[in-house]
Each structure stands twice: as structure tokens, then as C-alpha cells.
Design a protein around this motif. Sequence first.
Motif, PDB file in Angstrom:
ATOM      1  N   ILE A 240       9.145   7.441  -1.642  1.00 22.39           N
ATOM      2  CA  ILE A 240       8.591   6.314  -0.851  1.00 22.39           C
ATOM      3  C   ILE A 240       8.793   6.351   0.521  1.00 22.39           C
ATOM      4  O   ILE A 240       8.194   6.250   1.703  1.00 22.39           O
ATOM      5  CB  ILE A 240       9.022   4.879  -1.240  1.00 22.39           C
ATOM      6  CG1 ILE A 240       8.461   4.758  -2.712  1.00 22.39           C
ATOM      7  CG2 ILE A 240       8.623   3.707  -0.465  1.00 22.39           C
ATOM      8  CD1 ILE A 240       6.991   4.753  -2.779  1.00 22.39           C
ATOM      9  N   ARG A 241      10.284   7.032   0.886  1.00 22.68           N
ATOM     10  CA  ARG A 241      10.603   7.181   2.351  1.00 22.68           C
ATOM     11  C   ARG A 241       9.446   8.415   2.802  1.00 22.68           C
ATOM     12  O   ARG A 241       9.454   8.355   4.067  1.00 22.68           O
ATOM     13  CB  ARG A 241      12.001   7.747   2.264  1.00 22.68           C
ATOM     14  CG  ARG A 241      13.165   6.360   2.400  1.00 22.68           C
ATOM     15  CD  ARG A 241      14.536   6.682   2.555  1.00 22.68           C
ATOM     16  NE  ARG A 241      15.080   7.786   1.930  1.00 22.68           N
ATOM     17  CZ  ARG A 241      15.796   7.690   0.697  1.00 22.68           C
ATOM     18  NH1 ARG A 241      15.875   6.368   0.210  1.00 22.68           N
ATOM     19  NH2 ARG A 241      16.090   8.836  -0.051  1.00 22.68           N
TER      20      ARG A 241
ATOM     21  N   VAL B 196       4.036   1.017 -12.715  1.00 22.65           N
ATOM     22  CA  VAL B 196       3.813   1.959 -11.658  1.00 22.65           C
ATOM     23  C   VAL B 196       5.079   2.084 -10.877  1.00 22.65           C
ATOM     24  O   VAL B 196       5.308   3.126 -10.372  1.00 22.65           O
ATOM     25  CB  VAL B 196       2.640   1.578 -10.692  1.00 22.65           C
ATOM     26  CG1 VAL B 196       2.421   2.357  -9.651  1.00 22.65           C
ATOM     27  CG2 VAL B 196       1.240   1.707 -11.665  1.00 22.65           C
ATOM     28  N   ILE B 197       5.622   0.914 -10.429  1.00 23.89           N
ATOM     29  CA  ILE B 197       6.735   0.827  -9.551  1.00 23.89           C
ATOM     30  C   ILE B 197       7.805   1.493 -10.289  1.00 23.89           C
ATOM     31  O   ILE B 197       8.743   1.996  -9.694  1.00 23.89           O
ATOM     32  CB  ILE B 197       6.769  -0.414  -9.205  1.00 23.89           C
ATOM     33  CG1 ILE B 197       5.836  -1.196  -8.252  1.00 23.89           C
ATOM     34  CG2 ILE B 197       8.004  -0.702  -8.319  1.00 23.89           C
ATOM     35  CD1 ILE B 197       5.340  -0.468  -7.033  1.00 23.89           C
ATOM     36  N   SER B 198       8.149   1.199 -11.525  1.00 28.28           N
ATOM     37  CA  SER B 198       9.385   1.838 -12.293  1.00 28.28           C
ATOM     38  C   SER B 198       9.563   3.043 -12.111  1.00 28.28           C
ATOM     39  O   SER B 198      10.421   3.833 -12.320  1.00 28.28           O
ATOM     40  CB  SER B 198       9.471   1.110 -13.577  1.00 28.28           C
ATOM     41  OG  SER B 198       8.393   1.423 -14.152  1.00 28.28           O
ATOM     42  N   GLY B 199       8.232   3.804 -12.073  1.00 29.47           N
ATOM     43  CA  GLY B 199       8.203   5.319 -12.165  1.00 29.47           C
ATOM     44  C   GLY B 199       8.292   5.835 -10.701  1.00 29.47           C
ATOM     45  O   GLY B 199       8.244   7.076 -10.673  1.00 29.47           O
TER      46      GLY B 199
ATOM     47  N   ALA C 172       0.813  -1.215  -0.149  1.00 29.87           N
ATOM     48  CA  ALA C 172      -0.089  -0.087   0.110  1.00 29.87           C
ATOM     49  C   ALA C 172       0.825   1.192  -0.023  1.00 29.87           C
ATOM     50  O   ALA C 172       0.488   2.185  -0.686  1.00 29.87           O
ATOM     51  CB  ALA C 172      -0.756   0.124   1.481  1.00 29.87           C
ATOM     52  N   GLN C 173       1.840   1.161   0.744  1.00 27.64           N
ATOM     53  CA  GLN C 173       2.749   2.295   0.694  1.00 27.64           C
ATOM     54  C   GLN C 173       3.616   2.685  -0.563  1.00 27.64           C
ATOM     55  O   GLN C 173       3.599   3.861  -1.156  1.00 27.64           O
ATOM     56  CB  GLN C 173       4.037   1.941   1.784  1.00 27.64           C
ATOM     57  CG  GLN C 173       4.910   3.323   1.870  1.00 27.64           C
ATOM     58  CD  GLN C 173       6.211   2.936   2.800  1.00 27.64           C
ATOM     59  OE1 GLN C 173       6.469   1.931   2.656  1.00 27.64           O
ATOM     60  NE2 GLN C 173       6.598   4.071   3.630  1.00 27.64           N
ATOM     61  N   LEU C 174       3.791   1.357  -1.301  1.00 23.70           N
ATOM     62  CA  LEU C 174       4.201   1.769  -2.733  1.00 23.70           C
ATOM     63  C   LEU C 174       3.358   2.409  -3.602  1.00 23.70           C
ATOM     64  O   LEU C 174       3.627   2.930  -4.552  1.00 23.70           O
ATOM     65  CB  LEU C 174       4.992   0.414  -3.251  1.00 23.70           C
ATOM     66  CG  LEU C 174       6.004  -0.239  -2.308  1.00 23.70           C
ATOM     67  CD1 LEU C 174       6.742  -1.362  -2.959  1.00 23.70           C
ATOM     68  CD2 LEU C 174       7.280   0.910  -2.356  1.00 23.70           C
TER      69      LEU C 174
END
Length: 276
Positions: free
Chosen positions: A158-159, A149-152, A34-36
Amino acid sequence: MTVVLTHRTLPDEMAYLLPTTAPDVWRAAVARAAQLLAPSWDEHPSNLNALSFILLTLSVEREQSPESIPLQAVAEELSAQGEEPQELSRRIKAAGTTAGVLGNGYGPDTLDTLWTDLSSWLEAPGEPMGDAPGHPPALWAAVGRLHEVISGLDAATIRQTPVPLPSPGALTISAGRYVQVVSTNAIRPIKCDTCASCEGGSLRVDGPAVTFVCTEGHTTADHRLEVWHVRNALAHAGVPIGAEVTVEGDLLVTSRAYGEQSDPRSLSRFTAALLA
């Protein structure tokens, strides 16, 4: 009265994946997923279920907690998958079994149904599974969406992103009279499998499961019920979602055979006339 239903939120999706009996490692995987996904959720709602299982797998294989899995490791895992990530499915099942998340049967308090829904081939509409190739598992398409999504993302973003909190996932919805399941040509109450009573019972939602509990305390799982339809039934009844709520009179729930946002009062001329 026209009811405008809101789209599922990220906290709602989290609640769906978190029955009260969920192991801590699964809760941590859902929270990290969910955070990612939080920074882009409004524009690109992605498959939280799939990413949670992928993070669980990396956690088991790397012997790290899900929250400590680096963003880069997740991106590399997704990038390494082809169009048909069958080996990933095998690894997820193995890791889930090792962690005690999978392999517990298909009762209302297990997570195996979530994985089956994500990893199984789907029948083509109107065709038996043996007569048509069907549709690939939802996991396959989810991997492609998640990779985009994640690669962007970048680690700094995120931190700074707080871990979202899930919506209430365990609900008890008491009905003043009956829990009625509505289809286009029938309105039928849920009956207890044990004593056949149906008046004055309640629905209990726990993560992805929903069951009927009669006034004698017997529990019944009815295939016509589905969590999102039950949650939206509260909205159509004008009752806010809470851990314990009561609906006066009948609780009308659209059968899972119809769209989850369908208003039971307007499924057909039959229901419109009878429930007006």
C-alpha cells in the motif's frame, strides 16, 4: 454499429462518489479507499462506496485523517463485523453526520442518497416491502467482500501504491435537439419542470446526480435518469466523455429501469425500428 462498453474503472467509481460540493474529509476517505482497493481492483472490484464510509467513520472516531488510518486498523474493523453489521451502520450514520457528509437532505449535490442506497433493505422483485422480507442492505455483503480483499494486503504494498485520480465527475452534455429517455415501448423527451421546454437543453452530471437544464437555465431532476446510463449514452453516441461535450441531434438515454449498458436503439423491436 455495435458498441462495446468498458467496465467501470476505479477512477470512474471515484468520480461517482465525488460531487463538486463534497467535503474535504469525504474526498480524503474516497482517495484512501481507492488506494487500498487499487492493487486488486481488476480481479476483485469491491465496493468503494462502503469502504469510503468505513474509513470516514474510523477517521471521525479516531480523530485521524482518512489517509493516516493504518491498513491494520481497517482490517481489524472489517474482521470484527458479523454477517449483519447493524451497529456499523449506526456508527457510519453518526460519523457522517458529525463530519457534515450526511444529514444534508436528498438534493442533487448531497451524499445522503449514496448512503441510503448502501444501507437500506431492498424490496424483493415484484413484492411490496411489507409483504416480503426483501434483500439485506448492500453494505452487509460489501463488508464480507472487503474483508477478503483488505486482509490479503500488506502495508508495504500500500505504501508503494499511488493514490488513484478520479475520472471527470462533473460533466455538461449539450443536446442538439432533445434529451430522449428510451424504454422498450416509449421514447419521451425530458421536459423542464418550470417552463415545459425540452429542445436544446443539456444534462449535467455531478458525482452521483444528473439533472436536466433547459435553455432558460431551469434545473429539473427526472427520476428516469441515472448517471451510469447517461455516461454510457455518450459511448453509444460515439462521443468521448469530457467536461463539456455536445451530441448532435437527440441524446438517447436508456431509462434507469433497464441495464446500464443497454443500447437504447436495441431495447426492443419498437426502438430498433424507430431509431434505426
